[in-house]
Scaffold this motif. Structure first.
Motif, PDB file in Angstrom:
ATOM      1  N   THR A   1     -74.009   7.788  24.059  1.00 50.91           N
ATOM      2  CA  THR A   1     -73.677   8.004  22.648  1.00 50.91           C
ATOM      3  C   THR A   1     -74.598   7.174  21.783  1.00 50.91           C
ATOM      4  OG1 THR A   1     -72.055   6.266  22.919  1.00 50.91           O
ATOM      5  CG2 THR A   1     -71.243   8.525  23.024  1.00 50.91           C
ATOM      6  N   ASP A   2     -74.633   7.489  20.472  1.00 49.39           N
ATOM      7  CA  ASP A   2     -75.453   6.669  19.571  1.00 49.39           C
ATOM      8  C   ASP A   2     -74.605   5.604  18.904  1.00 49.39           C
ATOM      9  OD1 ASP A   2     -74.017   7.956  17.672  1.00 49.39           O
ATOM     10  OD2 ASP A   2     -75.666   9.149  16.856  1.00 49.39           O
TER      11      ASP A   2
ATOM     12  N   TYR B   1     -68.960  18.301  22.730  1.00 55.72           N
ATOM     13  CA  TYR B   1     -68.231  17.610  21.661  1.00 55.72           C
ATOM     14  C   TYR B   1     -68.716  18.125  20.324  1.00 55.72           C
ATOM     15  CZ  TYR B   1     -67.116  14.231  25.317  1.00 55.72           C
ATOM     16  OH  TYR B   1     -66.686  13.640  26.460  1.00 55.72           O
ATOM     17  N   ASP B   2     -67.947  17.815  19.286  1.00 54.70           N
ATOM     18  CA  ASP B   2     -68.422  18.064  17.930  1.00 54.70           C
ATOM     19  C   ASP B   2     -69.574  17.097  17.667  1.00 54.70           C
ATOM     20  OD1 ASP B   2     -68.949  18.262  15.295  1.00 54.70           O
ATOM     21  OD2 ASP B   2     -66.914  17.776  14.604  1.00 54.70           O
ATOM     22  N   PRO B   3     -70.757  17.591  17.336  1.00 57.24           N
ATOM     23  CA  PRO B   3     -71.920  16.692  17.183  1.00 57.24           C
ATOM     24  C   PRO B   3     -71.729  15.652  16.082  1.00 57.24           C
ATOM     25  CG  PRO B   3     -72.421  18.922  16.411  1.00 57.24           C
ATOM     26  CD  PRO B   3     -71.125  19.004  17.134  1.00 57.24           C
ATOM     27  N   ALA B   4     -70.802  15.879  15.152  1.00 60.46           N
ATOM     28  CA  ALA B   4     -70.617  14.910  14.074  1.00 60.46           C
ATOM     29  C   ALA B   4     -69.450  13.960  14.336  1.00 60.46           C
ATOM     30  CB  ALA B   4     -70.408  15.645  12.756  1.00 60.46           C
ATOM     31  N   ALA B   5     -68.669  14.234  15.401  1.00 60.57           N
ATOM     32  CA  ALA B   5     -67.485  13.409  15.664  1.00 60.57           C
ATOM     33  C   ALA B   5     -67.893  11.997  16.063  1.00 60.57           C
ATOM     34  CB  ALA B   5     -66.664  14.047  16.781  1.00 60.57           C
ATOM     35  N   GLN B   6     -67.349  11.015  15.321  1.00 57.38           N
ATOM     36  CA  GLN B   6     -67.740   9.632  15.589  1.00 57.38           C
ATOM     37  C   GLN B   6     -66.689   8.945  16.449  1.00 57.38           C
ATOM     38  OE1 GLN B   6     -68.410   7.783  11.774  1.00 57.38           O
ATOM     39  NE2 GLN B   6     -70.047   9.221  11.257  1.00 57.38           N
ATOM     40  N   ASP B   7     -67.125   7.982  17.222  1.00 62.82           N
ATOM     41  CA  ASP B   7     -66.217   7.144  18.006  1.00 62.82           C
ATOM     42  C   ASP B   7     -66.715   5.724  17.842  1.00 62.82           C
ATOM     43  OD1 ASP B   7     -64.628   5.842  19.745  1.00 62.82           O
ATOM     44  OD2 ASP B   7     -64.985   7.215  21.448  1.00 62.82           O
ATOM     45  N   LEU B   8     -66.344   5.132  16.681  1.00 62.35           N
ATOM     46  CA  LEU B   8     -66.914   3.834  16.327  1.00 62.35           C
ATOM     47  C   LEU B   8     -66.529   2.759  17.322  1.00 62.35           C
ATOM     48  CD1 LEU B   8     -66.514   4.072  12.464  1.00 62.35           C
ATOM     49  CD2 LEU B   8     -68.638   4.110  13.784  1.00 62.35           C
ATOM     50  N   ALA B   9     -65.355   2.911  17.981  1.00 62.27           N
ATOM     51  CA  ALA B   9     -64.922   1.926  18.962  1.00 62.27           C
ATOM     52  C   ALA B   9     -65.876   1.900  20.150  1.00 62.27           C
ATOM     53  CB  ALA B   9     -63.513   2.271  19.447  1.00 62.27           C
ATOM     54  N   LEU B  10     -66.387   3.097  20.513  1.00 64.00           N
ATOM     55  CA  LEU B  10     -67.290   3.179  21.666  1.00 64.00           C
ATOM     56  C   LEU B  10     -68.671   2.646  21.303  1.00 64.00           C
ATOM     57  CD1 LEU B  10     -67.614   4.119  24.582  1.00 64.00           C
ATOM     58  CD2 LEU B  10     -68.274   6.364  23.696  1.00 64.00           C
ATOM     59  N   GLY B  11     -69.173   3.041  20.127  1.00 62.53           N
ATOM     60  CA  GLY B  11     -70.507   2.623  19.706  1.00 62.53           C
ATOM     61  C   GLY B  11     -71.558   3.219  20.610  1.00 62.53           C
TER      62      GLY B  11
ATOM     63  N   LEU C   1     -82.883   1.246  21.726  1.00 65.70           N
ATOM     64  CA  LEU C   1     -83.563   1.341  23.016  1.00 65.70           C
ATOM     65  C   LEU C   1     -82.952   0.430  24.080  1.00 65.70           C
ATOM     66  CD1 LEU C   1     -87.338   1.817  22.139  1.00 65.70           C
ATOM     67  CD2 LEU C   1     -85.854   3.369  23.406  1.00 65.70           C
ATOM     68  N   ASP C   2     -82.378  -0.707  23.645  1.00 63.10           N
ATOM     69  CA  ASP C   2     -81.774  -1.607  24.647  1.00 63.10           C
ATOM     70  C   ASP C   2     -80.359  -1.157  25.024  1.00 63.10           C
ATOM     71  OD1 ASP C   2     -81.098  -2.051  22.071  1.00 63.10           O
ATOM     72  OD2 ASP C   2     -80.828  -4.216  22.268  1.00 63.10           O
ATOM     73  N   LEU C   3     -79.605  -0.570  24.062  1.00 62.45           N
ATOM     74  CA  LEU C   3     -78.225  -0.187  24.351  1.00 62.45           C
ATOM     75  C   LEU C   3     -78.149   1.163  25.058  1.00 62.45           C
ATOM     76  CD1 LEU C   3     -76.636  -1.349  20.988  1.00 62.45           C
ATOM     77  CD2 LEU C   3     -76.397  -2.432  23.241  1.00 62.45           C
ATOM     78  N   ASN C   4     -78.804   2.227  24.465  1.00 61.61           N
ATOM     79  CA  ASN C   4     -78.832   3.536  25.113  1.00 61.61           C
ATOM     80  C   ASN C   4     -80.187   4.183  24.864  1.00 61.61           C
ATOM     81  OD1 ASN C   4     -78.431   5.985  26.257  1.00 61.61           O
ATOM     82  ND2 ASN C   4     -77.043   6.760  24.664  1.00 61.61           N
ATOM     83  N   PRO C   5     -81.193   3.868  25.719  1.00 56.95           N
ATOM     84  CA  PRO C   5     -82.560   4.389  25.492  1.00 56.95           C
ATOM     85  C   PRO C   5     -82.596   5.913  25.427  1.00 56.95           C
ATOM     86  CG  PRO C   5     -82.331   3.447  27.710  1.00 56.95           C
ATOM     87  CD  PRO C   5     -81.103   3.067  26.949  1.00 56.95           C
ATOM     88  N   TRP C   6     -81.649   6.615  26.120  1.00 57.29           N
ATOM     89  CA  TRP C   6     -81.668   8.082  26.171  1.00 57.29           C
ATOM     90  C   TRP C   6     -81.482   8.697  24.796  1.00 57.29           C
ATOM     91  CZ3 TRP C   6     -83.847   9.921  30.114  1.00 57.29           C
ATOM     92  CH2 TRP C   6     -83.815   9.228  31.323  1.00 57.29           C
ATOM     93  N   ALA C   7     -80.831   7.971  23.895  1.00 60.63           N
ATOM     94  CA  ALA C   7     -80.557   8.529  22.578  1.00 60.63           C
ATOM     95  C   ALA C   7     -81.839   8.884  21.829  1.00 60.63           C
ATOM     96  CB  ALA C   7     -79.718   7.559  21.758  1.00 60.63           C
TER      97      ALA C   7
ATOM     98  N   LEU D   1     -73.021   5.326  16.270  1.00 57.45           N
ATOM     99  CA  LEU D   1     -71.754   5.726  15.661  1.00 57.45           C
ATOM    100  C   LEU D   1     -70.821   6.344  16.689  1.00 57.45           C
ATOM    101  CD1 LEU D   1     -73.082   7.252  12.309  1.00 57.45           C
ATOM    102  CD2 LEU D   1     -72.031   5.002  12.679  1.00 57.45           C
ATOM    103  N   GLY D   2     -71.220   6.295  17.972  1.00 55.73           N
ATOM    104  CA  GLY D   2     -70.380   6.840  19.028  1.00 55.73           C
ATOM    105  C   GLY D   2     -70.433   8.346  19.137  1.00 55.73           C
ATOM    106  N   ARG D   3     -71.486   8.976  18.539  1.00 56.66           N
ATOM    107  CA  ARG D   3     -71.594  10.432  18.632  1.00 56.66           C
ATOM    108  C   ARG D   3     -72.266  10.812  19.951  1.00 56.66           C
ATOM    109  NH1 ARG D   3     -74.060  11.126  12.612  1.00 56.66           N
ATOM    110  NH2 ARG D   3     -75.539   9.712  13.550  1.00 56.66           N
ATOM    111  N   ASP D   4     -71.825  11.911  20.550  1.00 57.94           N
ATOM    112  CA  ASP D   4     -72.338  12.341  21.850  1.00 57.94           C
ATOM    113  C   ASP D   4     -73.785  12.841  21.700  1.00 57.94           C
ATOM    114  OD1 ASP D   4     -72.137  13.029  24.641  1.00 57.94           O
ATOM    115  OD2 ASP D   4     -72.116  15.133  23.963  1.00 57.94           O
ATOM    116  N   VAL D   5     -74.727  12.208  22.456  1.00 59.08           N
ATOM    117  CA  VAL D   5     -76.158  12.537  22.308  1.00 59.08           C
ATOM    118  C   VAL D   5     -76.440  13.973  22.767  1.00 59.08           C
ATOM    119  CG1 VAL D   5     -78.469  11.990  23.129  1.00 59.08           C
ATOM    120  CG2 VAL D   5     -76.925  10.157  22.436  1.00 59.08           C
ATOM    121  N   LEU D   6     -75.851  14.360  23.911  1.00 55.87           N
ATOM    122  CA  LEU D   6     -76.096  15.711  24.433  1.00 55.87           C
ATOM    123  C   LEU D   6     -75.672  16.772  23.418  1.00 55.87           C
ATOM    124  CD1 LEU D   6     -76.963  17.533  26.776  1.00 55.87           C
ATOM    125  CD2 LEU D   6     -74.622  17.395  27.641  1.00 55.87           C
TER     126      LEU D   6
END
Lengths: 554, 264
Positions: free
Chosen positions: B47-48, B25-35, B226-232, B50-55
């Motif tokens: 995702t973080d 994905y574009d590292p800056a592309a946001q998906d605020l709906a996903l969060g 850390l509680d929502l997506n610790p991998w981030a 702002l819904g950006r793809d961590v990978l």
């Protein structure tokens, strides 16, 4: 102590079936060149093999098996029953403890000062102050005496001495050897003397075993062995030992180099370098057979007596009048220590001048001053030509072949670079230089790690000669080499025939190499003159001491 | 073992060079709906906030996380090797002057100086890197100088002087190759130190502007998730650790094999 069928292996076989017996009251010599496995045999006999090496066979002390014994058993044996005296007395003594503390530590029973002083007196240290000194305040000979007193403090029945005098001056060496002999007789103990020097072993031992490529090839009383060696290797070694008594017209070494024990496990170890080898020698491993009681050899044949080249009169080299080096009043001090106290000497063109003296006599400082590596405090050094740069007039062969070549450069690169520093006319190529010192041209592609000690020293000589210097300084060029290789290097230096300043502590070597001799002691010239005259009839007390301390030629 | 270390560092290098191109994905592309969401088939590391793809952000951030430390290591190595050789070979006043300067430099609290420098100069990341290279150099100068002192006394160096070779040739052609094991090992250690220090600066919010894909910065920005997506935050922290360990171990091994093979 009885050692039988001892085999030591690490990544390859190193010691291959050694049988040896030492009884109390007898001195046995174990002689071999570097890599023969003699030191590892001693270490196995004291349970001190380096990590990664394994020993099989048997080591028994008074009938008790020790090989494979636990460390606890070894501890009860070491020091009290068997003691080890090592080569480097500085590394063997703890620099933070006094001489007395070293001895007191190993004493059993009485540990008072009187007993410590008595023990030090036994090894010839009469000055009671020495007990309170630290190792760095003592000379090499004194340190070795202290180490000996400490090794004997617990009254062991067997002393294993691993090259006890190699690091010492000739005069000190002689004293320590005599001391060991005296103590051995007074105490009735057994001594196993390990050395690379046949002369030392012959001087001191009742019985000598010669080791080669991990096995014993000959054993017997030294007098017989010297007269009629029963193994070609011993014969070769004897022929290669230089003598102080006369100048030999040709120095003969043994061709090739020592193989590893694993390479020759199924053949005669010496076959590849032997002039008498027949097809039998390469087929089976000759057993150590008994010629007479006490006389063993691992050779199938009768050894042909070596024809010693008869003295062909001293072939005088062409010495012309002009000088290539004149040193006048050279002084150099380091703090309060006077390394050179006003030395004067000269070298004529085509002449070889020997500089001899013990350690601390200033002979190396002299060389370094002439080479321009050290700036003298006063005095002058004149070379052959005042115009040409110093590096084209004088070059040096250094002592230690393990560091004298840059390990990162190939031999060819080293020689090319050196030759480029010489005069532009008729520049020598690496191939020509290698040929000059008797090495295959293919060696140009090798790095120093792929060469033996003798080969490295040849390359070092080639490098020094590459600029066609008027004077070649040799600073102990063969002191770190095995006897069989020494002869080749010395013979090469003779053939080269440049003017030489030959620095050495070994009078036998200098007899072979120098036309004239300068004897240095404590930075002063004490005697000089024609080599033969000085050595045959030394005038100064110091020279007489030096000459007297040379072990008799076998 | 060595193959694993080389593979780890090789992969890191590939990510650093081609990370943005490899990113799904574009590292800056946001998906605020996903969060902030946990890992899924679409977003392997989630995702973080702002819904950006961590990978994608990890891959895109590899460049800045690794290139700058490489630059620090390169500058430090070149500077310290040259100056250390010079001091150790020339001795005399050159050596005295250089070593007193080194003593002074080592007495300074390095990280603090760095924070002040970056704080005063602002976002100029290049300046931080330059300052860091200067900070690392003095320690390495000492090491190289002491090794040079030992080598210059050996017979081969004396032979080179006896041959009248120029000093620069003795230093760089004769002495330097014999220092190579240490030079290689210490450059890898400088890389590790710079990697960790720069990540630390990013974590403190000094240096790169917020929102830039960078490993240190990601640990800091996502530590609230850390509680929502610790991998981030765990993934970038783990990457820093793995790369640093691999480089250190490789440095050790390189030192051993270089000092054994060929040189002795």
């Amino acid at each position: 102590m009885r050692i039988s069928e001892l085999r030591i292996s690490g990544s390859g076989l190193i010691v291959d079936g050694v049988d040896l017996e030492v009884s109390s009251g007898e001195t046995v010599g174990l002689v071999g060149e570097s890599g023969s496995g003699k030191s590892l045999t001693a270490r196995a006999a004291t349970g001190l093999l380096p990590k990664g090496l394994r020993a099989t066979g048997s080591v028994t002390l008074d009938g008790r098996e020790l090989l494979g014994a636990r460390e606890r058993v070894w501890r009860s044996v070491r020091g009290t029953r068997v003691s080890l005296l090592m080569q480097d007395p500085f590394a063997m003594l703890n620099p933070l403890r006094t001489a007395g503390a070293h001895v007191a530590e190993s004493l059993r029973g009485r540990r008072d000062r009187a007993e410590v002083l008595r023990r030090l007196a036994e090894v010839g240290i009469d000055d009671p102050d020495v007990a309170g000194r630290h190792p760095f305040q003592l000379s090499g000979g004194m340190r070795q005496r202290v180490a000996l007193a400490a090794a004997l403090a617990a009254d062991p029945g067997l002393l294993i001495a691993d090259e006890p005098t190699t690091a010492l001056d000739a005069t000190t060496q002689h004293e320590i050897l005599m001391l060991i002999r005296g103590l051995q007789r007074a105490r009735g103990m057994g001594v196993l003397l390990i050395t690379h020097d046949l002369r030392v072993a012959f001087e001191l031992c009742d019985r000598v075993a010669v080791m080669y490529a991990g096995r014993i090839v000959e054993q017997g009383p030294p007098a017989e062995m010297a007269k009629a060696p029963a193994h070609p290797y011993t014969a070769g070694l004897l022929a290669a030992v230089p003598t102080v008594e006369r100048r030999l017209p040709r120095l003969i070494g043994i061709r090739g180099s020592v193989p590893s024990a694993a390479q020759v496990s199924a053949t005669c170890a010496f076959a590849a370098r032997c002039d008498q080898a027949t097809s039998e020698c390469a087929h089976a491993r000759p057993p150590l057979r008994e010629l007479r009681p006490e006389r063993l050899t691992a050779c199938l044949h009768e050894v042909r007596p070596r024809t010693r080249v008869e003295e062909g009169g001293q072939e005088r080299r062409q010495v012309t009048g002009d000088e290539v080096l004149r040193v006048t009043g050279l002084r150099r001090t380091y703090g309060s220590h006077v390394a050179l106290g006003g030395v004067s000497l000269h070298v004529n063109r085509g002449e070889s001048v020997g500089v001899v003296g013990g350690s601390g006599s200033g002979k190396t400082t002299l060389a370094r001053c002439v080479l321009g590596l050290v700036r003298p405090d006063s005095g002058t050094i004149e070379l052959a030509d005042p115009v040409r740069p110093r590096h084209q007039l004088v070059q040096c062969v250094f002592q230690d072949p393990s560091t004298s070549l840059n390990p990162a450069l190939t031999v060819g690169a080293t020689l090319t670079e050196a030759a480029a520093q010489g005069p532009a006319k008729d520049r020598l190529t690496p191939a020509e230089l290698l040929e000059l010192v008797g090495l295959p041209v293919a060696y140009a592609r090798r790095r120093p790690a792929g060469l033996s000690g003798g080969e490295r020293q040849r390359v070092a000589i080639a490098r020094a000669l590459s600029v066609r210097p008027a004077l070649l300084i040799c600073d102990e060029p063969v002191a770190s080499l095995d006897v069989s290789v020494q002869a080749h290097v010395l013979e090469l230096l003779r053939e080269v025939g440049t003017s030489m300043l030959f620095i050495t502590h070994d009078l036998a070597v200098v007899r072979q190499m120098a036309d004239r001799l300068v004897v240095l002691a404590r930075g002063e010239v004490v005697e000089s003159g024609d080599t033969a005259e000085v050595l045959d009839a030394p005038a100064h007390a110091y020279t007489r001491r030096l000459v007297a301390s040379v072990p008799a030629a076998p | 073992m060595r193959a694993i270390l080389v593979a780890v560092l090789g992969l890191a290098a590939v990510a650093a060079v081609a990370g943005s191109w490899l990113a799904p994905y574009d590292p800056a592309a946001q998906d605020l709906a996903l969060g902030a969401a946990e890992p899924s088939a679409a977003h392997w590391l989630g995702t973080d906030d702002l819904g950006r793809d961590v990978l994608s952000r990890l891959l895109a951030g590899a460049g800045s996380a690794l290139m700058w430390p490489v630059l620090v290591a390169a500058c430090t190595t070149v500077l310290s090797t040259t100056l250390g050789l010079l001091a150790g070979y020339r001795l005399g006043w050159v050596d005295a002057l250089m070593m007193r300067t080194v003593d002074l430099a080592i007495a300074m609290p390095g990280m603090l100086v760095l924070i002040v420098v970056v704080g005063v100069i602002g976002g100029g990341y290049g300046w931080a890197v330059l300052a860091m290279a200067l900070l690392f150099t003095p320690g390495d100068i000492r090491v190289i100088r002491s090794l040079t002192l030992a080598q210059r006394e050996l017979a081969y160096a004396e032979a080179a002087r006896t041959l009248g070779l120029p000093a620069s040739r003795i230093m760089f052609r004769h002495l330097l190759p014999n220092l190579a094991p240490t030079v290689v090992a210490s450059s890898l250690l400088s890389f590790v130190a710079a990697l960790v220090a720069l990540a630390g600066l990013s974590f403190l919010g000094i240096g790169l502007p917020a929102g830039t894909p960078d490993w240190g910065l990601m640990v800091q920005e996502n530590r609230g998730l850390l509680d929502l997506n610790p991998w981030a935050s765990i993934a970038p922290a783990a990457l820093i650790t793995v790369v640093a360990c691999a480089a250190t171990l490789l440095g050790d091994r390189a030192f051993e094999s270089l000092s054994k093979g060929g040189l002795r």
